[in-house]
Design a protein around this motif. Structure first.
Motif, short mmCIF file in Angstrom:
data_model
loop_
_atom_site.label_atom_id
_atom_site.label_comp_id
_atom_site.label_asym_id
_atom_site.label_seq_id
_atom_site.Cartn_x
_atom_site.Cartn_y
_atom_site.Cartn_z
N UNK A 33 -8.16 -2.39 11.20
CA UNK A 33 -8.25 -2.19 9.74
C UNK A 33 -6.97 -1.56 9.23
N UNK A 34 -6.76 -1.67 7.93
CA UNK A 34 -5.58 -1.06 7.33
C UNK A 34 -5.62 -1.14 5.82
N UNK A 35 -4.55 -0.68 5.21
CA UNK A 35 -4.40 -0.74 3.76
C UNK A 35 -3.03 -1.31 3.45
N UNK A 36 -3.01 -2.32 2.58
CA UNK A 36 -1.77 -2.96 2.17
C UNK A 36 -1.43 -2.51 0.75
N UNK A 37 -0.27 -1.86 0.62
CA UNK A 37 0.23 -1.39 -0.67
C UNK A 37 1.17 -2.46 -1.22
N UNK A 38 0.89 -2.94 -2.42
CA UNK A 38 1.74 -3.94 -3.07
C UNK A 38 2.42 -3.26 -4.25
N UNK A 39 3.75 -3.14 -4.20
CA UNK A 39 4.50 -2.51 -5.28
C UNK A 39 5.01 -3.54 -6.30
N UNK A 61 3.87 10.17 1.98
CA UNK A 61 3.63 11.43 2.67
C UNK A 61 2.19 11.43 3.14
N UNK A 62 1.82 12.40 3.94
CA UNK A 62 0.50 12.43 4.56
C UNK A 62 -0.40 13.54 4.02
N UNK A 63 0.01 14.18 2.95
CA UNK A 63 -0.80 15.25 2.37
C UNK A 63 -2.20 14.69 2.06
N UNK A 64 -3.22 15.40 2.44
CA UNK A 64 -4.63 15.02 2.24
C UNK A 64 -5.04 13.78 3.04
N UNK A 69 -2.67 4.23 -9.57
CA UNK A 69 -3.79 5.10 -9.19
C UNK A 69 -4.26 4.82 -7.77
N UNK A 70 -4.46 3.54 -7.43
CA UNK A 70 -4.97 3.23 -6.09
C UNK A 70 -3.90 3.48 -5.02
N UNK A 71 -2.65 3.23 -5.36
CA UNK A 71 -1.58 3.52 -4.38
C UNK A 71 -1.46 5.03 -4.15
N UNK A 72 -1.63 5.83 -5.20
CA UNK A 72 -1.52 7.29 -5.05
C UNK A 72 -2.62 7.83 -4.14
#
Length: 161
Positions: free
Chosen positions: A74-80, A89-92, A58-61
């Motif tokens: 600043x940034x966002x780190x996605x952990x899979x 993709x960059x939609x929204x 949910x948070x990754x989506x």
């Protein structure tokens, strides 16, 4: 009951007691600050970023969708949680972003610079990665980030949750 309250209020806490209370109160902040700090090591030096970590479907989506600004540091780190090929993709997404694809060992594998806001085109990792870092568009070029550079974060190179 009133007597006990008065005694508690009048008692002078010891210095050790106050330090213990302060230390306990700061534990949650320390845990957050560790996960909230990431270092990109490039030829030009170490560059610190304040990051949000997202590690559920949910948070990754949602990622950085609908955000109207992102500070330079600043940034966002996605952990899979495991290495695999991923695609973004960059939609929204309303701001340009650099996407940094990182292996479980903390080595930068690929970098996509200045992904265009609202663009539905897929941006693949091209190789298996465990982490993706999104930072403001163009920032990776400013700091000289290249594949092969390294990333430091408590989750990277460890078995953190």
């Amino acid at each position: 009951m009133v007597g006990n309250w008065q005694v508690a209020v009048r008692a002078r806490p010891t210095r050790a007691g106050l330090l213990a209370v302060i230390a306990l109160a700061m534990l949650p902040l320390a845990a957050c600050s560790d996960e909230g700090r990431l270092i990109l090591n490039t030829e030009s030096g170490a560059h610190a970023f304040a990051v949000e970590v997202v590690d559920t479907a949910e948070t990754r989506a949602r990622g950085l969708m609908f955000r109207q600004e992102l500070a330079d540091d600043a940034g966002m780190l996605f952990d899979f949680k495991e290495e695999r090929e991923v695609s973004f993709w960059m939609m929204n997404t309303l701001i340009p972003l650099d996407m940094i694809f990182i292996g479980a060992d903390g080595v930068v594998k690929t970098v996509h610079v200045n992904a265009r806001p609202q663009d539905p085109t897929s941006i693949p990792s091209q190789v298996p990665v465990q982490f993706v870092l999104e930072i403001p568009g163009g920032r990776s070029e400013e700091i000289g980030l290249e594949p092969g550079d390294t990333v430091e974060h408590p989750r990277i190179g460890s078995k953190a949750p």
